[in-house]
Motif scaffolding. Sequence first.
Motif, PDB file in Angstrom:
ATOM      1  N   VAL A 165       0.839  -1.183   0.113  1.00 29.52           N
ATOM      2  CA  VAL A 165       0.093  -0.063  -0.101  1.00 29.52           C
ATOM      3  C   VAL A 165       1.072   1.241  -0.044  1.00 29.52           C
ATOM      4  O   VAL A 165       0.653   2.311  -0.625  1.00 29.52           O
ATOM      5  CB  VAL A 165      -1.063   0.248   1.201  1.00 29.52           C
ATOM      6  CG1 VAL A 165      -1.619   1.527   1.354  1.00 29.52           C
ATOM      7  CG2 VAL A 165      -1.949  -1.004   1.028  1.00 29.52           C
ATOM      8  N   ARG A 181      -1.706   1.815  -8.328  1.00 29.80           N
ATOM      9  CA  ARG A 181      -3.072   1.463  -7.784  1.00 29.80           C
ATOM     10  C   ARG A 181      -3.045  -0.038  -7.727  1.00 29.80           C
ATOM     11  O   ARG A 181      -3.551  -0.802  -6.736  1.00 29.80           O
ATOM     12  CB  ARG A 181      -3.914   1.791  -8.866  1.00 29.80           C
ATOM     13  CG  ARG A 181      -4.527   3.339  -8.720  1.00 29.80           C
ATOM     14  CD  ARG A 181      -4.915   3.724  -7.472  1.00 29.80           C
ATOM     15  NE  ARG A 181      -5.537   5.273  -7.354  1.00 29.80           N
ATOM     16  CZ  ARG A 181      -6.940   5.624  -7.863  1.00 29.80           C
ATOM     17  NH1 ARG A 181      -7.630   4.587  -8.095  1.00 29.80           N
ATOM     18  NH2 ARG A 181      -6.999   6.876  -7.857  1.00 29.80           N
ATOM     19  N   LEU A 191      -1.792  -1.031  -4.559  1.00 39.63           N
ATOM     20  CA  LEU A 191      -2.735  -0.674  -3.466  1.00 39.63           C
ATOM     21  C   LEU A 191      -3.638  -1.836  -3.395  1.00 39.63           C
ATOM     22  O   LEU A 191      -3.800  -2.443  -2.109  1.00 39.63           O
ATOM     23  CB  LEU A 191      -3.560   0.411  -3.851  1.00 39.63           C
ATOM     24  CG  LEU A 191      -2.700   1.927  -3.468  1.00 39.63           C
ATOM     25  CD1 LEU A 191      -3.503   2.974  -3.932  1.00 39.63           C
ATOM     26  CD2 LEU A 191      -2.313   1.928  -1.861  1.00 39.63           C
ATOM     27  N   TYR A 192      -4.321  -2.329  -4.573  1.00 41.59           N
ATOM     28  CA  TYR A 192      -5.067  -3.328  -4.358  1.00 41.59           C
ATOM     29  C   TYR A 192      -4.563  -4.457  -4.072  1.00 41.59           C
ATOM     30  O   TYR A 192      -5.142  -5.446  -3.121  1.00 41.59           O
ATOM     31  CB  TYR A 192      -5.911  -3.461  -5.932  1.00 41.59           C
ATOM     32  CG  TYR A 192      -6.717  -2.215  -6.013  1.00 41.59           C
ATOM     33  CD1 TYR A 192      -7.941  -2.068  -5.509  1.00 41.59           C
ATOM     34  CD2 TYR A 192      -6.575  -1.495  -7.245  1.00 41.59           C
ATOM     35  CE1 TYR A 192      -8.901  -1.180  -5.653  1.00 41.59           C
ATOM     36  CE2 TYR A 192      -7.400  -0.701  -7.779  1.00 41.59           C
ATOM     37  CZ  TYR A 192      -8.446  -0.124  -7.048  1.00 41.59           C
ATOM     38  OH  TYR A 192      -9.353   0.663  -7.487  1.00 41.59           O
ATOM     39  N   GLY A 229      -1.623  -5.051  -2.304  1.00 38.11           N
ATOM     40  CA  GLY A 229      -1.310  -4.914  -1.030  1.00 38.11           C
ATOM     41  C   GLY A 229      -2.432  -5.220   0.040  1.00 38.11           C
ATOM     42  O   GLY A 229      -2.452  -5.959   1.030  1.00 38.11           O
ATOM     43  N   LEU A 230      -3.623  -4.602  -0.333  1.00 35.23           N
ATOM     44  CA  LEU A 230      -4.758  -4.698   0.673  1.00 35.23           C
ATOM     45  C   LEU A 230      -5.170  -6.320   0.536  1.00 35.23           C
ATOM     46  O   LEU A 230      -5.747  -6.821   1.742  1.00 35.23           O
ATOM     47  CB  LEU A 230      -6.033  -3.927   0.258  1.00 35.23           C
ATOM     48  CG  LEU A 230      -5.680  -2.486   0.341  1.00 35.23           C
ATOM     49  CD1 LEU A 230      -6.940  -1.586  -0.277  1.00 35.23           C
ATOM     50  CD2 LEU A 230      -5.837  -2.278   1.775  1.00 35.23           C
TER      51      LEU A 230
END
Length: 389
Positions: free
Chosen positions: A61, A335, A338-339, A341-342
Amino acid sequence: MSVRTSGLVRDPATWLVYLQMSTFATMLYGLSAALPLLRIEQDTSQAVAGLHGTALAIGGVACGLSLPSLARRYGRRRVTWTGLAVMDLAVLTIIAWPVLPVTLAGFTVASYAGSLALYSGMAALTDHHSESAGRSAISEANAVAVAVGIGATFLLSVLAGTSASWRAAMLVTPLMTVVVAAALGRHWVKDVPMPERPSGARVPFGPRFQLAGAVLFCAAAVEFCFNLWGAKLFADQAGLSPATAATGLTAFTAGVAAGRVAGARLSLRYPPAPLLVGAMALTGAGWLLFWLATTPLLGYLGLIVSGLGVSVHFPMCVALLHATSGNRPDEAGARASLYAGLGVGIGPFALGALADASGSHRAFLVVPLLIVLAIGGILLQRRLPSPDA
């Protein structure tokens, strides 16, 4: 000399990115395989051990939040090499001082720095090749990376039962960085300047991009449920020792490597969405075989089939994000981090917490739920109008 196959040119700069991503893979798969052994050393619960997956997620993230500005300011080449160097320092710290606060911090920093190199490399491949060849290059780069990752996990499983322990196997990561830099460091995929935005300006991504990101979230969660907890379920189901069960991750990554080689060829012919649906279905079939297995042979087979399906998830999800980003590969890569990592943080942690409450066998039912959600997201994404960025 570059090599052309089915429209994809593999010049030295392309091979450099492939091997840089492979160095990242030795860190990622090595630490994943070491986690069950690290949990025993640290004498923690499965939920607490699962925080290492959360640490990987936090790093991803953080990469997503900082990569666009870093790439714009310093360029992909400098960001990539600096990321690999910091990743190596984090791995060496984990090896030298494997206590819980240090390993959690080390997993976070290694994930953050390594992700900078990973997503910068994939953005470079996208710009360096045509659309279909770029998809193929991303898939092929991930295939090479996983093939190298197999060696890392196998070496770790061999050394885990010796006096050298898993720590010796993790030295592969910094050593590989040095070798790649010495052999191909002078080459690079030419940076494409990123346009400067006016102060305060922000161009939003559309719903097709956001749905593609949700699919990546599910895909990352599925992959890391296998990476971080597959060995535990394998040990429980087949009655294996933790060190022996770690070879299950080698079987899984072998399936991933083989599938990505095939996926690189298929991606030259087919768009990402139908490939993803088929891959998710194959992963579900492999999960079922693995989940029902009570013998090592069936367990290995289920993990290989699952790996074949998972192999297509990440590269095609990233390709789907790039395709719906409005020609903004660096921002799409950020992005994606981010996705992913979540997904890495939430999926394995939830599975670990459920395993503490009801056992690893029931907890692994999280995987088919994520697969169903991902397929639904792909089908819905295809029904939305284009363009969306």
